[in-house]
Design an enzyme around this catalytic site. Structure first.
Site, PDB file in Angstrom:
ATOM      1  N   ASP A  14       0.790  -1.024   0.100  1.00  0.00           N
ATOM      2  CA  ASP A  14      -0.316   0.231   0.013  1.00  0.00           C
ATOM      3  C   ASP A  14       0.879   1.190  -0.427  1.00  0.00           C
ATOM      4  OD1 ASP A  14      -2.285   1.693   0.161  1.00  0.00           O
ATOM      5  OD2 ASP A  14      -3.486   0.727   1.522  1.00  0.00           O
ATOM      6  N   HIS A 207      -6.337   4.121   6.800  1.00  0.00           N
ATOM      7  CA  HIS A 207      -5.633   5.974   6.217  1.00  0.00           C
ATOM      8  C   HIS A 207      -5.723   6.997   7.199  1.00  0.00           C
ATOM      9  CE1 HIS A 207      -3.914   3.848   2.384  1.00  0.00           C
ATOM     10  NE2 HIS A 207      -5.180   3.162   2.626  1.00  0.00           N
ATOM     11  N   CYS A 238      -3.807   5.167  -2.282  1.00  0.00           N
ATOM     12  CA  CYS A 238      -4.372   4.252  -3.468  1.00  0.00           C
ATOM     13  C   CYS A 238      -4.949   4.474  -4.532  1.00  0.00           C
ATOM     14  CB  CYS A 238      -5.878   3.409  -3.044  1.00  0.00           C
ATOM     15  SG  CYS A 238      -6.317   2.631  -4.294  1.00  0.00           S
TER      16      CYS A 238
HETATM   17  N1  COA Z   1      -2.099 -10.107 -12.685  1.00  0.00           N
HETATM   18  C1  COA Z   1      -1.503  -9.820 -13.894  1.00  0.00           C
HETATM   19  N2  COA Z   1      -1.864  -9.229 -14.836  1.00  0.00           N
HETATM   20  C2  COA Z   1      -3.165  -9.519 -14.981  1.00  0.00           C
HETATM   21  C3  COA Z   1      -3.775  -8.989 -13.893  1.00  0.00           C
HETATM   22  C4  COA Z   1      -2.688  -9.250 -12.823  1.00  0.00           C
HETATM   23  N3  COA Z   1      -3.754 -10.315 -11.582  1.00  0.00           N
HETATM   24  N4  COA Z   1      -5.735  -9.954 -14.045  1.00  0.00           N
HETATM   25  C5  COA Z   1      -5.471  -9.291 -15.279  1.00  0.00           C
HETATM   26  N5  COA Z   1      -4.388  -8.848 -15.738  1.00  0.00           N
HETATM   27  C6  COA Z   1      -4.057  -8.829 -16.982  1.00  0.00           C
HETATM   28  C7  COA Z   1      -4.536  -9.425 -18.030  1.00  0.00           C
HETATM   29  O1  COA Z   1      -4.414 -10.962 -18.585  1.00  0.00           O
HETATM   30  C8  COA Z   1      -4.737  -8.849 -19.375  1.00  0.00           C
HETATM   31  O2  COA Z   1      -3.232  -8.626 -20.558  1.00  0.00           O
HETATM   32  P1  COA Z   1      -2.522  -8.010 -21.713  1.00  0.00           P
HETATM   33  O3  COA Z   1      -3.476  -6.284 -21.760  1.00  0.00           O
HETATM   34  O4  COA Z   1      -1.771  -8.704 -22.029  1.00  0.00           O
HETATM   35  O5  COA Z   1      -3.843  -9.030 -22.422  1.00  0.00           O
HETATM   36  C9  COA Z   1      -5.151  -7.181 -18.635  1.00  0.00           C
HETATM   37  O6  COA Z   1      -4.178  -7.928 -17.745  1.00  0.00           O
HETATM   38  C10 COA Z   1      -6.016  -7.185 -18.937  1.00  0.00           C
HETATM   39  O7  COA Z   1      -7.065  -8.503 -18.438  1.00  0.00           O
HETATM   40  P2  COA Z   1      -8.926  -7.929 -17.375  1.00  0.00           P
HETATM   41  O8  COA Z   1      -8.951  -8.799 -16.794  1.00  0.00           O
HETATM   42  O9  COA Z   1      -9.421  -7.300 -19.114  1.00  0.00           O
HETATM   43  O10 COA Z   1      -8.654  -7.200 -16.667  1.00  0.00           O
HETATM   44  P3  COA Z   1      -8.743  -5.412 -16.383  1.00  0.00           P
HETATM   45  O11 COA Z   1      -8.175  -5.381 -17.771  1.00  0.00           O
HETATM   46  O12 COA Z   1     -10.562  -5.372 -15.839  1.00  0.00           O
HETATM   47  O13 COA Z   1      -7.983  -5.249 -15.146  1.00  0.00           O
HETATM   48  C11 COA Z   1      -7.730  -6.060 -13.123  1.00  0.00           C
HETATM   49  C12 COA Z   1      -8.932  -6.088 -13.632  1.00  0.00           C
HETATM   50  C13 COA Z   1      -8.522  -6.271 -11.569  1.00  0.00           C
HETATM   51  C14 COA Z   1      -6.138  -6.510 -13.350  1.00  0.00           C
HETATM   52  C15 COA Z   1      -6.441  -4.327 -12.646  1.00  0.00           C
HETATM   53  O14 COA Z   1      -7.857  -3.521 -12.627  1.00  0.00           O
HETATM   54  C16 COA Z   1      -5.574  -4.260 -11.920  1.00  0.00           C
HETATM   55  O15 COA Z   1      -4.880  -5.037 -12.006  1.00  0.00           O
HETATM   56  N6  COA Z   1      -6.586  -3.366 -10.258  1.00  0.00           N
HETATM   57  C17 COA Z   1      -5.369  -3.407  -9.566  1.00  0.00           C
HETATM   58  C18 COA Z   1      -5.746  -2.128  -9.130  1.00  0.00           C
HETATM   59  C19 COA Z   1      -4.770  -1.917  -7.740  1.00  0.00           C
HETATM   60  O16 COA Z   1      -4.090  -2.671  -7.056  1.00  0.00           O
HETATM   61  N7  COA Z   1      -5.799  -1.289  -6.617  1.00  0.00           N
HETATM   62  C20 COA Z   1      -4.830  -1.065  -5.054  1.00  0.00           C
HETATM   63  C21 COA Z   1      -5.135  -1.533  -3.960  1.00  0.00           C
HETATM   64  S1  COA Z   1      -6.590  -2.075  -3.649  1.00  0.00           S
HETATM   65 ZN    ZN Z   2      -5.206   1.168   1.805  1.00  0.00          ZN
END
Ligand code: COA
Ligand code: ZN
Length: 305
Positions: A14, A207, A238
């Site tokens: 975080d 936070h 975040c």
């Molecule tokens: N780790 C790595 N890559 C990931 C993944 C993961 N957990 N989940 C999805 N991906 C990749 C897919 O393989 C795809 O890759 P490509 O573009 O090379 O084909 C791409 O991400 C899109 O996949 P999709 O399932 O359509 O995901 P999305 O674009 O809808 O995104 C998340 C969803 C959840 C993966 C993304 O929003 C994310 O990582 N969010 C995290 C936010 C975060 O960390 N917030 C702070 C903490 S609370």
């Molecule tokens: Zn937090």
């Protein structure tokens, strides 16, 4: 005599996920070493998320591979979906934090899923973890306030917590992602959950945006919570929660609990060098109020020597 509390250090995840300056793997591992030297035993090391969404976490596998191990050290990682769970397990992790927001809009911004889809995703990941013998802590983010929807009603938090627990989650974290809550709200959320679900481990993740963080932690403690997330130097924020400041500072919780005769196993002196190092790698002035208190005491002692 009490059994003390767990302080789960989330600075490496975080704290660093939103830093403008890229922190490399070696620096993250050095920070972990300093935290461990200060007595920290529970660390959320990284998150397995889409590296395009959060570039600071692109080296998650390398961080996990480089962590030191001993019987008393407990690591966890955060994941947003099944792909993240699978990557985490492939890296050797067994304690997984899974994130879902109470607010529908925040789920869409943060993990690009509706609340309903995110709930189904959580059930699938919990099922898989049960089969694999891994533990899942479900983070209920935006538990007090959502930057897009506003105040969150306590009933919504209770409902989502119950759904996760009834589906087999054994750990729940109540997360005030934006740092907008107050102690009363934490009491209203936590007390009934702790009383109703005696076998579940509850954690509090706050936070300090509105300056209520230590007060909220104390309210959580009085409500029966014994596990608290915190971030070294108060690092953090975040990427999907505009304006939210860092987590409650680890040193503020150590000061709060140790001075109240509640054991944390962590030393302020040790944290001091971790805060200094975090300042060096991020290029920011850091330190919770308790760290500044500690530094001022050290200065005074040096002067009278
Ligand atoms: N780790 C790595 N890559 C990931 C993944 C993961 N957990 N989940 C999805 N991906 C990749 C897919 O393989 C795809 O890759 P490509 O573009 O090379 O084909 C791409 O991400 C899109 O996949 P999709 O399932 O359509 O995901 P999305 O674009 O809808 O995104 C998340 C969803 C959840 C993966 C993304 O929003 C994310 O990582 N969010 C995290 C936010 C975060 O960390 N917030 C702070 C903490 S609370
Ligand atoms: Zn937090």
């Amino acid at each position: 005599m009490n059994d003390g509390v767990i302080i789960n250090e989330v600075g490496l995840r975080d704290g660093l996920q939103n830093q403008p300056r890229l922190i490399n793997t070696e620096q993250k591992l050095q920070l972990a070493d300093k935290l461990i030297a200060a007595g920290i035993k529970h660390i959320e090391a990284t998150s397995f998320v889409n590296p395009k969404a959060v570039p600071q976490m692109a080296d998650a596998g390398a961080v996990v591979a480089g962590l030191p191990h001993s019987a008393e050290l407990n690591y966890s990682v955060l994941v947003p979906n099944m792909k993240g769970y699978q990557r985490a397990v492939a890296s050797g992790m067994k304690n997984i934090g899974l994130v879902i927001a109470v607010s529908d809009t925040f789920n869409q911004k943060n993990i690009r899923m509706t609340l309903d889809t995110a709930r189904e995703m959580c059930f699938e990941v919990i099922n898989q973890a049960k089969q694999d013998g891994n533990t899942i802590r479900v983070y209920l983010s935006t538990a007090c306030f959502c930057p897009y929807e506003g105040e969150i009603k306590v009933d919504r938090v209770h409902q989502l917590a119950s759904q996760m627990i009834n589906h087999g989650a054994t750990e729940i974290s109540i997360a005030d992602t934006t740092g907008s809550g107050v102690p009363n709200q934490i009491d209203a959320i936590c007390r009934p959950l702790v009383e109703q679900f005696k076998d579940v481990i509850f954690n509090l993740h706050v936070h300090d945006t509105a300056g209520q963080a230590t007060a909220m932690v104390w309210a959580g403690y009085l409500a029966g919570i014994r596990s608290f997330d915190a971030s070294i130097g108060g690092l953090g924020g975040c990427p999907f929660s505009p304006g939210a400041s860092g987590n409650v500072a680890t040193e503020d919780l150590v000061y709060l609990f140790e001075k109240s005769n509640i054991n944390t196993g962590i030393s302020l002196a040790g944290l001091s060098s971790a805060v200094r190092y975090a300042e060096e790698i991020t290029g920011q002035k850091l330190g919770g109020k308790a760290m500044h208190w500690y530094w001022s005491q050290q200065k005074r002692l040096n002067l009278v020597k």
